[in-house]
Design an enzyme around this catalytic site. Structure first.
Site, short mmCIF file in Angstrom:
data_model
loop_
_atom_site.label_atom_id
_atom_site.label_comp_id
_atom_site.label_asym_id
_atom_site.label_seq_id
_atom_site.Cartn_x
_atom_site.Cartn_y
_atom_site.Cartn_z
N ASP A 1 65.66 100.88 105.65
CA ASP A 1 66.61 101.12 104.64
C ASP A 1 65.92 101.05 103.07
O ASP A 1 65.68 100.01 102.70
CB ASP A 1 67.81 99.94 104.66
CG ASP A 1 68.67 100.00 103.42
OD1 ASP A 1 69.01 101.39 103.07
OD2 ASP A 1 69.40 98.91 103.04
N GLU B 1 67.26 105.53 106.56
CA GLU B 1 68.49 106.00 106.00
C GLU B 1 68.17 106.75 104.68
O GLU B 1 67.36 106.50 103.80
CB GLU B 1 69.14 104.51 105.29
CG GLU B 1 70.69 104.82 104.92
CD GLU B 1 71.43 103.57 104.43
OE1 GLU B 1 71.70 103.66 103.14
OE2 GLU B 1 71.26 102.60 105.52
N ASP C 1 70.25 94.02 103.49
CA ASP C 1 69.22 95.02 103.72
C ASP C 1 68.50 94.96 104.92
O ASP C 1 68.30 96.02 105.37
CB ASP C 1 68.05 95.14 102.55
CG ASP C 1 69.17 95.10 101.19
OD1 ASP C 1 69.37 96.15 100.76
OD2 ASP C 1 69.66 93.85 100.54
#
Length: 182
Positions: free
Chosen positions: A4, A64, A137
């Site tokens: 991420d 992502e 996260d």
């Protein structure tokens, strides 16, 4: 491995797949908010991603994709962070697949509008984790890895949708994006 990307906090997670069994290897974050220089942040993202690849030898990386927001400057910085992580993977010749945030959430929870907390709770159940991480996260990075497995794993899905892009090296990227090469 799932990533991420972020310019203040980058989340990552690694899973091991044996047949249809998922096993958590690790998940954590890289904290970057104390680094003032944006270029030094990008350097650190590259170094950390390369280090993770060298230590864990992932077969594939799921990352992502940046979401479209109203703040153009934030989007540009996030896109750079993602690009640096992708470049680290490509340098080590690890296949990269990109997923939209909505696709990741949908794969994990069944809803593309789930909260970070809902994604983390579902991952905790799936991977038998005992405690919620301090930074969500970390579970967002882990969610990218699990999403990739669910879309490409033993379940027979090809996982290739309009929201997914895969590259196995610079040659593959150039072949699939001739308009981006000057």
């Amino acid at each position: 491995m799932g990533i991420d990307p972020g310019t203040n906090v980058m989340g990552f997670g690694l899973i091991k797949v044996t047949g249809k069994k998922l096993e958590l290897i690790t998940h954590d974050v890289l904290i970057l908010n104390k680094i003032d220089d944006h270029y030094l942040k990008l350097k650190r993202i590259f170094e950390k991603t390369t280090s993770l690849i060298d230590n864990y030898h992932p077969d594939e990386i799921a990352i992502e994709a940046p979401f479209f927001g109203k703040n153009v400057q934030s989007m540009l910085k996030l896109g750079r962070a993602q690009g640096v992580a992708i470049a680290a993977g490509m340098q080590r010749e690890v296949a990269i697949t990109e997923y939209s945030p909505k696709k990741i959430k949908l794969s994990i929870t069944g809803s593309g509008n789930s909260s970070k907390e809902q994604v983390a709770l579902m991952l905790m159940r799936m991977l038998k984790m005992t405690e919620m991480p301090k930074y969500l996260d970390a579970t967002d990075g882990l969610a990218a890895a699990v999403c990739h497995y669910l879309n490409n794993g033993e379940n027979g899905n090809s996982g290739k949708s309009k929201q997914t892009k895969s590259y196995s090296g610079w040659g593959s990227f150039i072949k699939n994006n001739p308009e981006r090469v000057k």
